[in-house]
Scaffold this motif. Structure first.
Motif, PDB file in Angstrom:
ATOM      1  N   LYS A 113      28.217  58.036  15.568  1.00 54.91           N
ATOM      2  CA  LYS A 113      28.449  59.287  16.284  1.00 54.91           C
ATOM      3  C   LYS A 113      27.471  60.374  15.845  1.00 54.91           C
ATOM      4  N   LYS A 114      27.126  60.382  14.578  1.00 53.62           N
ATOM      5  CA  LYS A 114      26.153  61.363  14.077  1.00 53.62           C
ATOM      6  C   LYS A 114      24.770  61.097  14.660  1.00 53.62           C
ATOM      7  N   GLN A 115      24.418  59.822  14.782  1.00 53.20           N
ATOM      8  CA  GLN A 115      23.116  59.444  15.328  1.00 53.20           C
ATOM      9  C   GLN A 115      23.033  59.713  16.827  1.00 53.20           C
ATOM     10  N   TYR A 116      24.171  59.523  17.529  1.00 52.16           N
ATOM     11  CA  TYR A 116      24.195  59.715  18.981  1.00 52.16           C
ATOM     12  C   TYR A 116      25.300  60.722  19.335  1.00 52.16           C
ATOM     13  N   PRO A 117      25.078  61.994  19.041  1.00 56.21           N
ATOM     14  CA  PRO A 117      26.136  63.013  19.214  1.00 56.21           C
ATOM     15  C   PRO A 117      26.553  63.219  20.666  1.00 56.21           C
ATOM     16  N   ASN A 118      25.706  62.877  21.613  1.00 52.96           N
ATOM     17  CA  ASN A 118      26.043  63.079  23.026  1.00 52.96           C
ATOM     18  C   ASN A 118      26.750  61.876  23.644  1.00 52.96           C
ATOM     19  N   ALA A 119      26.871  60.815  22.887  1.00 52.70           N
ATOM     20  CA  ALA A 119      27.568  59.632  23.398  1.00 52.70           C
ATOM     21  C   ALA A 119      29.072  59.877  23.392  1.00 52.70           C
ATOM     22  N   HIS A 120      29.739  59.340  24.413  1.00 56.33           N
ATOM     23  CA  HIS A 120      31.197  59.429  24.478  1.00 56.33           C
ATOM     24  C   HIS A 120      31.761  58.132  23.910  1.00 56.33           C
ATOM     25  N   VAL A 121      32.292  58.194  22.690  1.00 59.76           N
ATOM     26  CA  VAL A 121      32.792  57.008  21.998  1.00 59.76           C
ATOM     27  C   VAL A 121      34.311  57.052  21.963  1.00 59.76           C
ATOM     28  N   GLN A 122      34.924  56.017  22.504  1.00 58.57           N
ATOM     29  CA  GLN A 122      36.384  55.902  22.503  1.00 58.57           C
ATOM     30  C   GLN A 122      36.777  54.742  21.598  1.00 58.57           C
ATOM     31  N   VAL A 123      37.774  54.960  20.748  1.00 61.80           N
ATOM     32  CA  VAL A 123      38.212  53.947  19.792  1.00 61.80           C
ATOM     33  C   VAL A 123      39.664  53.571  20.072  1.00 61.80           C
ATOM     34  N   ILE A 124      39.916  52.264  20.152  1.00 58.84           N
ATOM     35  CA  ILE A 124      41.268  51.753  20.373  1.00 58.84           C
ATOM     36  C   ILE A 124      41.612  50.841  19.199  1.00 58.84           C
ATOM     37  N   ALA A 125      42.761  51.057  18.569  1.00 60.62           N
ATOM     38  CA  ALA A 125      43.217  50.207  17.471  1.00 60.62           C
ATOM     39  C   ALA A 125      44.205  49.175  17.996  1.00 60.62           C
ATOM     40  N   GLY A 126      44.127  47.973  17.463  1.00 63.56           N
ATOM     41  CA  GLY A 126      45.039  46.907  17.867  1.00 63.56           C
ATOM     42  C   GLY A 126      44.932  45.745  16.916  1.00 63.56           C
ATOM     43  N   THR A 127      45.666  44.681  17.189  1.00 61.56           N
ATOM     44  CA  THR A 127      45.550  43.482  16.377  1.00 61.56           C
ATOM     45  C   THR A 127      44.252  42.768  16.720  1.00 61.56           C
ATOM     46  N   THR A 128      43.870  41.815  15.871  1.00 64.96           N
ATOM     47  CA  THR A 128      42.661  41.033  16.140  1.00 64.96           C
ATOM     48  C   THR A 128      42.754  40.342  17.495  1.00 64.96           C
ATOM     49  N   HIS A 129      43.904  39.751  17.788  1.00 61.44           N
ATOM     50  CA  HIS A 129      44.079  39.062  19.071  1.00 61.44           C
ATOM     51  C   HIS A 129      43.917  40.028  20.241  1.00 61.44           C
ATOM     52  N   GLU A 130      44.494  41.217  20.130  1.00 63.95           N
ATOM     53  CA  GLU A 130      44.395  42.203  21.208  1.00 63.95           C
ATOM     54  C   GLU A 130      42.955  42.670  21.392  1.00 63.95           C
ATOM     55  N   CYS A 131      42.266  42.902  20.279  1.00 65.99           N
ATOM     56  CA  CYS A 131      40.876  43.371  20.355  1.00 65.99           C
ATOM     57  C   CYS A 131      39.962  42.298  20.942  1.00 65.99           C
ATOM     58  N   ARG A 132      40.161  41.065  20.525  1.00 57.39           N
ATOM     59  CA  ARG A 132      39.345  39.966  21.069  1.00 57.39           C
ATOM     60  C   ARG A 132      39.528  39.845  22.581  1.00 57.39           C
ATOM     61  N   GLN A 133      40.773  39.979  23.035  1.00 59.56           N
ATOM     62  CA  GLN A 133      41.034  39.874  24.468  1.00 59.56           C
ATOM     63  C   GLN A 133      40.411  41.033  25.231  1.00 59.56           C
ATOM     64  N   MET A 134      40.391  42.231  24.619  1.00 59.54           N
ATOM     65  CA  MET A 134      39.769  43.379  25.271  1.00 59.54           C
ATOM     66  C   MET A 134      38.275  43.156  25.479  1.00 59.54           C
ATOM     67  N   ILE A 135      37.618  42.504  24.516  1.00 61.47           N
ATOM     68  CA  ILE A 135      36.190  42.206  24.667  1.00 61.47           C
ATOM     69  C   ILE A 135      35.991  41.195  25.788  1.00 61.47           C
ATOM     70  N   ILE A 136      36.785  40.143  25.803  1.00 63.25           N
ATOM     71  CA  ILE A 136      36.662  39.099  26.824  1.00 63.25           C
ATOM     72  C   ILE A 136      36.922  39.665  28.214  1.00 63.25           C
ATOM     73  N   ASP A 137      37.906  40.568  28.320  1.00 62.66           N
ATOM     74  CA  ASP A 137      38.262  41.164  29.610  1.00 62.66           C
ATOM     75  C   ASP A 137      37.375  42.350  29.981  1.00 62.66           C
ATOM     76  N   ARG A 138      36.431  42.690  29.098  1.00 59.34           N
ATOM     77  CA  ARG A 138      35.530  43.818  29.308  1.00 59.34           C
ATOM     78  C   ARG A 138      36.264  45.158  29.338  1.00 59.34           C
ATOM     79  N   ASP A 139      37.401  45.219  28.688  1.00 60.86           N
ATOM     80  CA  ASP A 139      38.116  46.479  28.527  1.00 60.86           C
ATOM     81  C   ASP A 139      37.580  47.256  27.330  1.00 60.86           C
TER      82      ASP A 139
END
Length: 292
Positions: A113-139
């Motif tokens: 975020k410091k390197q790219y201050p104009n970028a809109h970065v959204q962070v979602i916390a979840g379990t490993t299984h939930e995060c892996r599925q979000m990547i596969i589903d392009r969420d």
């Protein structure tokens, strides 16, 4: 069948947004324009691609297959554009991160975020299984979690290693020990952390390797809740060493008998390697990773 790329882009936006109105906002066009593109696309198909409900739309079985297949080509289209038109890259990109290990990756996210201050970065916390599925589903664009056996289509970068700790109340007989084993804890009431979490699966494997049946009497949704239950002497909990902060209210003791440390990875879809934001994040992770 002469399907246009614009029709596919519109269809995938509708699937992602769940409605024509929200898809129009994503694409920056009018709702009638979205409706027209979907009508064109569906007119070419023998079976419907979307199910209409009062306030949302959902893909049919055929629609899900089309979405999964066509996303790969949209990723390729974006990669080609990034390669041939680098001058169009800006620092106003959007990046969605899905993490099961926020404490470990927080410094990396802060540096990005410091390197790219104009970028809109959204962070979602979840379990490993939930995060892996979000990547596969392009969420999500980037995943930050342990990934020992990556499925086809995912790329990963080893970022950090750490081991399993037992969280013990100070009254526990092993609270001052250098390490504990599964057998040392088999008689205790154990506190679980979500069945589909990597840590919980790892704990179960350790007990199973010793042919032991652990007694989990509580299940908590976060590591903070697990540690608070330990403080109240409701049982013994577990956490990966860098997923939990030291606290004078409980003892953290390494669990012996594990074959190796757990490796946390930066994860992304192979087909999206050249997407703006993903490439920059992976490059920064390469510079900051803590792997011997």
């Amino acid at each position: 069948m002469d399907i246009t790329l614009n029709e596919i882009r519109t269809f995938n936006a509708v699937v992602r947004a769940g409605s024509f109105t929200r898809a129009a906002k994503l694409l920056g066009v009018s709702q009638p324009a979205v409706t027209a593109q979907i009508r064109k696309l569906e007119s070419r198909c023998e079976f419907p691609l979307l199910e209409r409900f009062s306030k949302e739309v959902r893909p049919t079985s055929l629609g899900k297959q089309l979405n999964q297949l066509s996303c790969q080509y949209l990723d390729l289209d974006m990669a080609v554009a990034a390669l041939l038109e680098p001058e169009e890259r800006t620092e106003n990109f959007r990046l969605k991160l899905a993490t099961a290990s926020p404490l470990i990756f927080m410094p990396l996210m802060a540096a990005f975020k410091k390197q790219y201050p104009n970028a809109h970065v959204q962070v979602i916390a979840g379990t490993t299984h939930e995060c892996r599925q979000m990547i596969i589903d392009r969420d999500a664009d980037i995943g930050l979690f342990p990934l020992p056996n990556p499925p086809a289509g995912l790329s990963r970068l080893a970022f950090h290693c750490h081991g399993l700790m037992a969280i013990l109340p100070h009254s526990h007989p092993h609270a001052g020990a250098e390490s504990v084993t599964a057998r040392d804890l088999i008689g205790d009431s154990l506190i679980a952390y979500k069945d589909n979490s990597f840590t919980q699966e790892y704990v179960r494997e350790i007990f199973s390797s010793e042919h032991l049946q652990p007694r989990f009497e509580m299940m908590m949704s976060t590591s903070e809740h697990v540690s608070n239950a330990v403080v109240q002497e409701l049982g013994v909990g577990f956490a990966l060493s860098d997923d939990i902060r030291p606290d004078p209210r409980y003892a953290l003791v390494p669990v012996a008998g594990t074959e190796m440390d757990v490796t946390e990875h930066v994860v992304w879809l192979k087909t999206r390697s050249q997407q703006q934001g993903i490439r920059e994040f992976v490059e920064m992770a390469l510079m900051q990773r803590n792997i011997d």
